[in-house]
Design a protein around this motif. Structure first.
Motif, PDB file in Angstrom:
ATOM      1  N   GLU A 135     -13.036   0.882  -5.440  1.00 21.54           N
ATOM      2  CA  GLU A 135     -11.708   1.368  -5.066  1.00 21.54           C
ATOM      3  C   GLU A 135     -11.650   1.823  -3.607  1.00 21.54           C
ATOM      4  N   HIS A 136     -12.737   2.426  -3.126  1.00 29.70           N
ATOM      5  CA  HIS A 136     -12.780   2.813  -1.719  1.00 29.70           C
ATOM      6  C   HIS A 136     -12.676   1.585  -0.814  1.00 29.70           C
ATOM      7  N   TYR A 164      -9.177   0.199  -0.906  1.00 29.57           N
ATOM      8  CA  TYR A 164      -8.296   1.063  -0.118  1.00 29.57           C
ATOM      9  C   TYR A 164      -8.405   0.752   1.376  1.00 29.57           C
ATOM     10  N   GLU A 189      -6.560  -2.400   1.874  1.00 32.44           N
ATOM     11  CA  GLU A 189      -5.131  -2.103   1.759  1.00 32.44           C
ATOM     12  C   GLU A 189      -4.601  -1.461   3.037  1.00 32.44           C
ATOM     13  N   SER A 221       1.198   1.534   3.345  1.00 35.05           N
ATOM     14  CA  SER A 221      -0.007   1.404   2.538  1.00 35.05           C
ATOM     15  C   SER A 221       0.079   2.280   1.288  1.00 35.05           C
ATOM     16  N   SER A 229      -1.609   4.852  -1.418  1.00 30.30           N
ATOM     17  CA  SER A 229      -2.567   5.949  -1.287  1.00 30.30           C
ATOM     18  C   SER A 229      -3.840   5.601  -2.056  1.00 30.30           C
ATOM     19  N   LEU A 230      -4.902   6.359  -1.802  1.00 35.48           N
ATOM     20  CA  LEU A 230      -6.151   6.137  -2.520  1.00 35.48           C
ATOM     21  C   LEU A 230      -5.961   6.342  -4.015  1.00 35.48           C
ATOM     22  N   VAL A 250      -4.300   3.338  -5.496  1.00 35.73           N
ATOM     23  CA  VAL A 250      -5.233   2.218  -5.593  1.00 35.73           C
ATOM     24  C   VAL A 250      -6.170   2.396  -6.783  1.00 35.73           C
ATOM     25  N   ASP A 284      -9.003  10.209   1.258  1.00 35.78           N
ATOM     26  CA  ASP A 284      -7.721   9.531   1.403  1.00 35.78           C
ATOM     27  C   ASP A 284      -7.408   9.295   2.878  1.00 35.78           C
ATOM     28  N   SER A 323      -8.820   5.533   5.300  1.00 33.54           N
ATOM     29  CA  SER A 323      -7.766   4.746   5.939  1.00 33.54           C
ATOM     30  C   SER A 323      -7.877   4.807   7.456  1.00 33.54           C
TER      31      SER A 323
END
Length: 276
Positions: free
Chosen positions: A5-6, A9, A12, A23, A25-26, A29, A139, A143
């Motif tokens: 997921e990281h 993200y 993304e 985008s 958010s974490l 996602v 988060d 990004s």
């Protein structure tokens, strides 16, 4: 530790920036990825289901207000702990009937984001890598450094939209910082290094993540010399040991993901949104 997921993200964040959209958010996602895995998991493919279990556990924990007696009571989106009795059918060898202890969620960490290009002819090639040793809220930190490493690594030109399909992203969360007793007080494949030293009155410093030395096939001495060169040292190679190095060793929990997986998830998300 770093997770799929990281990595999603980071993709993304970069894709949204290049496409001129907002985008996710974490947390969004993480929730979407669990739903994606749950909706696409083959019913009879135990091996594939085993690989998908961490996200399925998160989904089960998030969607259920209570669990059966043999399941763990709660699960965070990053601790990945939930027993099989929460509604996910798994073979006995995939997960113990006794739920493991719930680990605290990782919400902040020092981190690095690495972008590589992948091609059948040239393999993996570095396209950007920047991070920080200061703990970051994931988060914001992921990004921010996803964009910084993609667009502002001065060794490379900024990544463009057309390059996205050729990319792989790797996220490394850094842990266990320790002062080494000497320049050789670390292990190949286990420790990353952060060195600092003075040479001719000038201070130098550089770092390598834990996977760099083994990927390059270097010895410990070759790693240190290369790292000193990276810092800007121009002394004789055979005199490197005469330089007094301050060495901090650390460990890194790394995860990586190619664009193709990100694209499959985004296509599923678009299709799911259109059905709502």
């Amino acid at each position: 530790m770093a997770s799929v997921e990281h990595c999603l993200y980071c993709f993304e964040a970069l894709a949204a920036h290049l496409e001129g959209r907002k985008s996710m958010s974490l947390a969004e996602v993480q929730k979407s990825w669990a739903e994606y895995l749950a909706s696409t998991a083959p019913e009879d493919d135990d091996d594939d289901l085993g690989k998908r279990l961490p996200a399925l556990r998160r989904l089960a924990a998030a969607s259920s207000s209570s669990a059966s007696a043999s399941s763990s009571s709660t699960s965070s989106t990053t601790s990945l702990q939930q027993s099989a009795s929460s509604g996910v059918s798994t073979p006995a060898t995939s997960i113990s009937s006794t739920p493991p202890p719930v680990q605290p969620a990782v919400t902040e960490s020092p981190l690095f984001v690495t972008w590589n290009t992948i091609s059948p002819r040239h393999g993996h090639n570095l396209r950007g890598c920047i991070g920080t040793f200061e703990a970051q809220e994931l988060d914001e930190g992921l990004s921010s450094y996803a964009l910084t490493s993609a667009l502002h690594d001065t060794r490379f030109s900024p990544i463009t939209l057309r390059e996205l399909p050729s990319l792989e992203v790797a996220v490394t969360l850094l842990t266990n910082f320790e002062d080494a007793d000497d320049a050789m007080d670390w292990e190949l494949g286990k420790h990353g290094l952060r060195i600092s030293f003075y040479y001719h009155g000038r201070r130098y410093g550089a770092t390598y993540l834990p996977d760099v030395a083994t990927e390059q096939g270097w010895t410990k001495e070759e790693t240190l010399v290369s790292l000193m060169r990276k810092a800007g040292w121009v002394g004789r190679k055979d005199k490197w040991a005469e330089v007094e190095l301050k060495v901090v060793r650390y460990q890194g929990k790394r995860e990586e993901l190619e664009y193709a997986e990100f694209k499959r998830w985004r296509d599923w998300l678009t299709a799911a949104s259109s059905r709502e």
